[in-house]
Design a protein around this motif. Structure first.
Motif, short mmCIF file in Angstrom:
data_model
loop_
_atom_site.label_atom_id
_atom_site.label_comp_id
_atom_site.label_asym_id
_atom_site.label_seq_id
_atom_site.Cartn_x
_atom_site.Cartn_y
_atom_site.Cartn_z
N HIS A 208 64.13 55.41 30.19
CA HIS A 208 62.67 55.43 30.27
C HIS A 208 62.10 56.62 29.47
O HIS A 208 61.13 56.47 28.71
CB HIS A 208 62.21 55.51 31.74
CG HIS A 208 60.73 55.56 31.91
ND1 HIS A 208 59.91 54.49 31.59
CD2 HIS A 208 59.90 56.57 32.32
CE1 HIS A 208 58.65 54.83 31.83
NE2 HIS A 208 58.61 56.08 32.27
N ILE A 209 62.70 57.80 29.63
CA ILE A 209 62.24 58.99 28.89
C ILE A 209 62.43 58.76 27.39
O ILE A 209 61.55 59.09 26.59
CB ILE A 209 63.00 60.26 29.36
CG1 ILE A 209 62.61 60.59 30.81
CG2 ILE A 209 62.69 61.44 28.44
CD1 ILE A 209 63.46 61.69 31.45
N ILE A 221 69.27 63.67 25.94
CA ILE A 221 70.22 64.51 26.69
C ILE A 221 70.46 65.84 25.97
O ILE A 221 70.43 66.92 26.58
CB ILE A 221 71.57 63.77 26.89
CG1 ILE A 221 71.37 62.56 27.81
CG2 ILE A 221 72.62 64.72 27.47
CD1 ILE A 221 72.60 61.65 27.89
N LEU A 222 70.68 65.78 24.66
CA LEU A 222 70.95 67.00 23.90
C LEU A 222 69.72 67.92 23.88
O LEU A 222 69.86 69.14 23.96
CB LEU A 222 71.40 66.66 22.48
CG LEU A 222 72.72 65.88 22.36
CD1 LEU A 222 72.99 65.48 20.92
CD2 LEU A 222 73.90 66.68 22.92
N ARG A 223 68.55 67.31 23.79
CA ARG A 223 67.32 68.12 23.82
C ARG A 223 67.15 68.78 25.19
O ARG A 223 66.75 69.96 25.29
CB ARG A 223 66.10 67.25 23.50
CG ARG A 223 64.77 67.99 23.58
CD ARG A 223 64.63 69.03 22.49
NE ARG A 223 63.61 70.04 22.81
CZ ARG A 223 63.16 70.95 21.96
NH1 ARG A 223 63.63 71.00 20.72
NH2 ARG A 223 62.26 71.83 22.32
N TRP A 224 67.44 68.04 26.25
CA TRP A 224 67.38 68.59 27.62
C TRP A 224 68.28 69.82 27.73
O TRP A 224 67.88 70.86 28.27
CB TRP A 224 67.80 67.48 28.60
CG TRP A 224 68.16 67.92 29.98
CD1 TRP A 224 67.32 68.40 30.95
CD2 TRP A 224 69.48 67.91 30.56
NE1 TRP A 224 68.04 68.67 32.11
CE2 TRP A 224 69.36 68.38 31.89
CE3 TRP A 224 70.74 67.52 30.09
CZ2 TRP A 224 70.47 68.49 32.74
CZ3 TRP A 224 71.83 67.63 30.94
CH2 TRP A 224 71.69 68.11 32.25
N GLN A 225 69.50 69.71 27.19
CA GLN A 225 70.42 70.85 27.25
C GLN A 225 69.87 72.03 26.47
O GLN A 225 69.92 73.18 26.94
CB GLN A 225 71.80 70.42 26.75
CG GLN A 225 72.49 69.50 27.76
CD GLN A 225 73.65 68.73 27.20
OE1 GLN A 225 73.78 68.56 26.00
NE2 GLN A 225 74.49 68.21 28.07
N SER A 254 58.79 67.24 28.29
CA SER A 254 57.85 67.91 29.19
C SER A 254 58.63 68.53 30.36
O SER A 254 59.78 68.15 30.61
CB SER A 254 56.83 66.90 29.74
OG SER A 254 57.48 65.99 30.61
N ASP A 255 58.01 69.46 31.06
CA ASP A 255 58.65 70.06 32.23
C ASP A 255 59.02 68.97 33.24
O ASP A 255 60.08 69.05 33.87
CB ASP A 255 57.71 71.07 32.90
CG ASP A 255 57.52 72.33 32.05
OD1 ASP A 255 58.30 72.52 31.10
OD2 ASP A 255 56.59 73.10 32.32
N GLU A 256 58.15 67.98 33.36
CA GLU A 256 58.41 66.89 34.30
C GLU A 256 59.64 66.08 33.89
O GLU A 256 60.49 65.73 34.74
CB GLU A 256 57.19 65.96 34.39
CG GLU A 256 57.33 64.89 35.46
CD GLU A 256 56.19 63.87 35.42
OE1 GLU A 256 56.28 62.90 36.19
OE2 GLU A 256 55.24 64.05 34.63
N ILE A 261 65.50 64.71 34.69
CA ILE A 261 66.92 64.70 34.27
C ILE A 261 67.74 65.62 35.18
O ILE A 261 68.86 65.28 35.57
CB ILE A 261 67.06 65.09 32.79
CG1 ILE A 261 66.26 64.13 31.90
CG2 ILE A 261 68.55 65.07 32.37
CD1 ILE A 261 66.18 64.53 30.43
N ASN A 262 67.16 66.77 35.54
CA ASN A 262 67.86 67.70 36.44
C ASN A 262 68.26 67.01 37.75
O ASN A 262 69.30 67.31 38.33
CB ASN A 262 66.98 68.91 36.76
CG ASN A 262 66.89 69.90 35.62
OD1 ASN A 262 67.65 69.81 34.64
ND2 ASN A 262 65.95 70.83 35.70
N GLN A 263 67.41 66.11 38.20
CA GLN A 263 67.64 65.45 39.50
C GLN A 263 68.73 64.39 39.45
O GLN A 263 69.11 63.85 40.50
CB GLN A 263 66.31 64.85 40.01
CG GLN A 263 65.35 65.92 40.53
CD GLN A 263 63.92 65.44 40.64
OE1 GLN A 263 63.63 64.26 40.50
NE2 GLN A 263 63.01 66.38 40.88
#
Length: 282
Positions: A208-209, A221-225, A254-256, A261-263
């Motif tokens: 979805h993201i 995923i790589l951007r999140w890291q 975004s922070d959200e 993803i953290n969850q």
């Protein structure tokens, strides 16, 4: 058109710099492996992550030589295997890594696993400290070390690693370990950043993201890291994926979205249940 100008550099606490995105070389061996790594360098990567136990240090050195790049332009990492933690053996292994790669120095050398049952990782760390003093290694670090292991290194030698390379992906985000590393100014690096062999690519939250941002799940995923302050080292064989992985510096979450993803993390999220508190690697 290569994208090497797109990969930012991050400063280590010893003053050296490292790429914010590296290239993993696990399973890349021989002529075919050299060709994949050479394409990665041609496509703009400037960090190659290897290990004595990958049995491909020769291929890494050969890819670097064929690239025509200057030595100072490429950041090359290897790792000490568990069976070589005893001081004299560790010192010889570092030299052997350099001979295999045909290099004068390594940019980063890590202890691959702490192997706490053996209890020799402080000895191994002392060998890395001395190799650094002798100019064989620029920066020294660890892999798969828990806070208790790093505390022991600091207590026994007074020297902290600059990097801790750990399993880290959306199903195992290592929040506590990352917080600890950050408290010691240790940069966290992610192995299996895309959750090798798990169903993470099919995860609906990630899909979805990805759709929202018009990027792929691996890129998300790589951007999140990257936004967590983690250095991912994905492996990619095709030019398309090698280039796509570098496009993570062209957008942001975004922070959200980061929180979503953290969850996804799970208490038993390790891919192969390799818990450094008990796992022994030789």
């Amino acid at each position: 058109m290569t994208k090497q100008m797109k990969i930012p550099l991050i400063k280590l606490h010893d003053g050296h710099q490292i790429s914010a995105l590296g290239f993993g070389t696990y399973t890349l061996k021989g002529k075919a492996g050299v060709e994949v790594m050479l394409r990665a360098l041609n496509n703009g990567y400037r960090m190659l992550d290897s290990a004595f136990n990958y049995e491909n240090e020769g291929a890494v050195g050969e890819a670097f030589r064929q690239s025509g790049l200057e030595r100072k332009e490429v950041f090359i990492t290897s790792k000490l295997p568990g069976r070589h933690h005893e001081y004299k053996t560790a010192a010889e292994t570092i030299e052997e890594s350099l001979y295999r790669m045909q290099l004068d120095y390594l940019d980063l050398y890590l202890i691959h696993w702490p192997n706490p049952k053996q209890g020799l990782y402080v000895e191994a760390w002392q060998a890395l400290i001395d190799a650094q003093k002798n100019g064989l290694i620029k920066s020294i670090g660890v892999s798969n070390f828990l806070p208790e292991h790093i505390d022991t290194l600091q207590r026994e030698t007074g020297i902290l690693p600059v990097i801790n390379q750990i399993e880290l992906h959306p199903y195992f985000n290592q929040a506590q370990q990352r917080d600890y590393d950050q408290s010691k100014q240790i940069l966290t690096m992610a192995w299996s950043p895309l959750g090798r062999g798990s169903d993470v690519m099919q995860n609906q939250v990630l899909q979805h993201i990805a759709q929202e941002l018009n990027y792929s799940v691996p890129q998300v995923i790589l951007r999140w890291q990257y936004q967590l302050g983690v250095i991912p080292i994905p492996k990619a064989s095709s030019d398309k994926n090698q280039v796509a992985n570098q496009e993570i510096f062209e957008f942001s979450l975004s922070d959200e979205q980061v929180q979503q993803i953290n969850q996804l993390t799970r208490p038993e999220g390790r891919i192969r249940n390799q818990d450094p508190a008990i796992y022994e690697e030789f």
